[in-house]
Design a protein around this motif. Structure first.
Motif, PDB file in Angstrom:
ATOM      1  N   GLU A 100       0.813  -1.216   0.000  1.00 57.27           N
ATOM      2  CA  GLU A 100       0.000   0.000   0.000  1.00 57.27           C
ATOM      3  C   GLU A 100       0.851   1.273   0.000  1.00 57.27           C
ATOM      4  OE1 GLU A 100      -2.557  -0.363   3.355  1.00 57.27           O
ATOM      5  OE2 GLU A 100      -3.819  -1.868   2.396  1.00 57.27           O
ATOM      6  N   ASP A 101       2.040   1.190   0.614  1.00 57.92           N
ATOM      7  CA  ASP A 101       2.902   2.379   0.676  1.00 57.92           C
ATOM      8  C   ASP A 101       3.763   2.567  -0.581  1.00 57.92           C
ATOM      9  OD1 ASP A 101       4.701   0.333   0.989  1.00 57.92           O
ATOM     10  OD2 ASP A 101       5.524   1.050   2.895  1.00 57.92           O
ATOM     11  N   GLY A 102       3.607   1.690  -1.572  1.00 64.20           N
ATOM     12  CA  GLY A 102       4.331   1.843  -2.829  1.00 64.20           C
ATOM     13  C   GLY A 102       5.587   1.012  -2.938  1.00 64.20           C
ATOM     14  N   THR A 103       6.047   0.401  -1.850  1.00 64.52           N
ATOM     15  CA  THR A 103       7.241  -0.452  -1.908  1.00 64.52           C
ATOM     16  C   THR A 103       6.836  -1.857  -2.363  1.00 64.52           C
ATOM     17  OG1 THR A 103       7.022  -1.105   0.400  1.00 64.52           O
ATOM     18  CG2 THR A 103       8.381   0.828  -0.065  1.00 64.52           C
ATOM     19  N   SER A 104       7.789  -2.578  -2.888  1.00 63.35           N
ATOM     20  CA  SER A 104       7.499  -3.958  -3.303  1.00 63.35           C
ATOM     21  C   SER A 104       8.198  -4.926  -2.354  1.00 63.35           C
ATOM     22  CB  SER A 104       7.967  -4.192  -4.739  1.00 63.35           C
ATOM     23  OG  SER A 104       9.357  -3.999  -4.834  1.00 63.35           O
ATOM     24  N   SER A 105       7.561  -6.035  -2.110  1.00 61.21           N
ATOM     25  CA  SER A 105       8.157  -7.077  -1.268  1.00 61.21           C
ATOM     26  C   SER A 105       7.499  -8.417  -1.589  1.00 61.21           C
ATOM     27  CB  SER A 105       8.028  -6.745   0.216  1.00 61.21           C
ATOM     28  OG  SER A 105       6.681  -6.775   0.585  1.00 61.21           O
ATOM     29  N   ARG A 106       8.089  -9.444  -1.051  1.00 65.66           N
ATOM     30  CA  ARG A 106       7.581 -10.801  -1.273  1.00 65.66           C
ATOM     31  C   ARG A 106       6.648 -11.188  -0.127  1.00 65.66           C
ATOM     32  NH1 ARG A 106      12.677 -14.190  -3.638  1.00 65.66           N
ATOM     33  NH2 ARG A 106      13.056 -12.760  -5.337  1.00 65.66           N
ATOM     34  N   TYR A 124      -4.103 -16.948   3.266  1.00 61.83           N
ATOM     35  CA  TYR A 124      -4.310 -15.564   3.673  1.00 61.83           C
ATOM     36  C   TYR A 124      -3.132 -14.772   3.141  1.00 61.83           C
ATOM     37  CZ  TYR A 124      -4.943 -11.366   6.389  1.00 61.83           C
ATOM     38  OH  TYR A 124      -5.117 -10.059   6.762  1.00 61.83           O
ATOM     39  N   LEU A 125      -3.414 -13.887   2.183  1.00 62.45           N
ATOM     40  CA  LEU A 125      -2.358 -13.131   1.543  1.00 62.45           C
ATOM     41  C   LEU A 125      -2.049 -11.881   2.362  1.00 62.45           C
ATOM     42  CD1 LEU A 125      -0.492 -13.096  -0.872  1.00 62.45           C
ATOM     43  CD2 LEU A 125      -2.201 -11.770  -2.104  1.00 62.45           C
ATOM     44  N   GLY A 126      -0.808 -11.768   2.795  1.00 61.49           N
ATOM     45  CA  GLY A 126      -0.379 -10.615   3.570  1.00 61.49           C
ATOM     46  C   GLY A 126       1.135 -10.540   3.609  1.00 61.49           C
ATOM     47  N   PHE A 127       1.639  -9.408   4.057  1.00 59.66           N
ATOM     48  CA  PHE A 127       3.081  -9.198   4.115  1.00 59.66           C
ATOM     49  C   PHE A 127       3.638  -9.384   5.528  1.00 59.66           C
ATOM     50  CE2 PHE A 127       1.650  -6.738   0.455  1.00 59.66           C
ATOM     51  CZ  PHE A 127       2.480  -7.237  -0.529  1.00 59.66           C
ATOM     52  N   GLU A 128       2.771  -9.580   6.495  1.00 62.37           N
ATOM     53  CA  GLU A 128       3.203  -9.695   7.887  1.00 62.37           C
ATOM     54  C   GLU A 128       3.939 -11.020   8.109  1.00 62.37           C
ATOM     55  OE1 GLU A 128      -0.057  -9.415   7.027  1.00 62.37           O
ATOM     56  OE2 GLU A 128      -0.364  -7.280   7.304  1.00 62.37           O
ATOM     57  N   ALA A 129       4.667 -11.054   9.191  1.00 57.97           N
ATOM     58  CA  ALA A 129       5.384 -12.284   9.556  1.00 57.97           C
ATOM     59  C   ALA A 129       4.377 -13.373   9.935  1.00 57.97           C
ATOM     60  CB  ALA A 129       6.319 -12.007  10.727  1.00 57.97           C
ATOM     61  N   PRO A 130       4.741 -14.648   9.756  1.00 60.51           N
ATOM     62  CA  PRO A 130       3.833 -15.740  10.106  1.00 60.51           C
ATOM     63  C   PRO A 130       3.433 -15.672  11.581  1.00 60.51           C
ATOM     64  CG  PRO A 130       5.702 -16.577   8.879  1.00 60.51           C
ATOM     65  CD  PRO A 130       5.980 -15.141   9.174  1.00 60.51           C
ATOM     66  N   SER A 131       2.153 -15.903  11.833  1.00 63.04           N
ATOM     67  CA  SER A 131       1.666 -15.875  13.210  1.00 63.04           C
ATOM     68  C   SER A 131       0.444 -16.784  13.326  1.00 63.04           C
ATOM     69  CB  SER A 131       1.297 -14.444  13.611  1.00 63.04           C
ATOM     70  OG  SER A 131       0.164 -14.021  12.881  1.00 63.04           O
ATOM     71  N   VAL A 132       0.002 -16.982  14.543  1.00 66.72           N
ATOM     72  CA  VAL A 132      -1.171 -17.803  14.803  1.00 66.72           C
ATOM     73  C   VAL A 132      -2.408 -17.163  14.180  1.00 66.72           C
ATOM     74  CG1 VAL A 132      -2.660 -18.721  16.614  1.00 66.72           C
ATOM     75  CG2 VAL A 132      -0.195 -18.758  16.904  1.00 66.72           C
ATOM     76  N   LEU A 133      -2.499 -15.854  14.255  1.00 67.20           N
ATOM     77  CA  LEU A 133      -3.638 -15.134  13.694  1.00 67.20           C
ATOM     78  C   LEU A 133      -3.733 -15.357  12.179  1.00 67.20           C
ATOM     79  CD1 LEU A 133      -5.986 -13.134  14.014  1.00 67.20           C
ATOM     80  CD2 LEU A 133      -4.315 -11.303  13.635  1.00 67.20           C
ATOM     81  N   ARG A 134      -2.619 -15.220  11.480  1.00 63.89           N
ATOM     82  CA  ARG A 134      -2.618 -15.403  10.024  1.00 63.89           C
ATOM     83  C   ARG A 134      -2.963 -16.858   9.662  1.00 63.89           C
ATOM     84  NH1 ARG A 134      -2.967 -10.751  10.562  1.00 63.89           N
ATOM     85  NH2 ARG A 134      -1.281  -9.278  10.522  1.00 63.89           N
TER      86      ARG A 134
END
Length: 143
Positions: A100-106, A124-134
């Motif tokens: 969303e901020d314009g940067t690219s990442s995997r 669940y597609l997201g950029f956050e680190a793996p967690s129980v919630l995800r």
């Protein structure tokens, strides 16, 4: 060496508690005197004992629990029917996506895979680190 002598050496080497090769050789000397078998050299006895697989020696001397820890490191389960077992995995994708901020990442999406069919049941597609919630969100989507 006869087959009887080799079996005697292997049997003594696999006894619990572990027996030194010198003691095995002494017992083999007694066995050869009783049965009339030809006595092999100490080096030949040593070679027979060294040829016994390490896994078999571990099982004989340390027990099945230690054997399983050292030699059965992977236990593969297979599902007998669809939806019997699901697996969750967090794999970093080999694509770059725009944030969303314009940067690219995997992204590192948690993926729920059906063990029987090997198809993706949820993610669940997201950029956050793996967690129980995800992982739970991916599981909810799979259900």
């Amino acid at each position: 060496m006869s087959l009887k002598v080799i079996e005697m050496i292997e049997g003594l080497a696999l006894e619990k508690p572990r027996m030194p090769i010198t003691r095995i050789y002494r017992k083999l000397t007694e066995f050869a005197a009783r049965t009339g078998e030809r006595l092999p050299s100490y080096q030949a006895v040593h070679r027979v004992v060294q040829a016994i697989p390490v896994s078999l020696m571990t099982l004989a001397h340390s027990g099945s629990r230690i054997y399983c820890e050292r030699f059965n490191l992977i236990h593969r389960r297979e599902a007998a029917k669809s939806n019997a077992i699901w697996q969750a995995d967090h794999a970093q994708l080999r694509i770059l996506l725009l944030r969303e901020d314009g940067t690219s990442s995997r992204p590192r999406p948690p993926i729920v895979i059906g063990d029987y069919s090997r198809e993706i049941a949820g993610y669940y597609l997201g950029f956050e680190a793996p967690s129980v919630l995800r992982t739970s969100l991916a599981l909810r989507q799979a259900v």
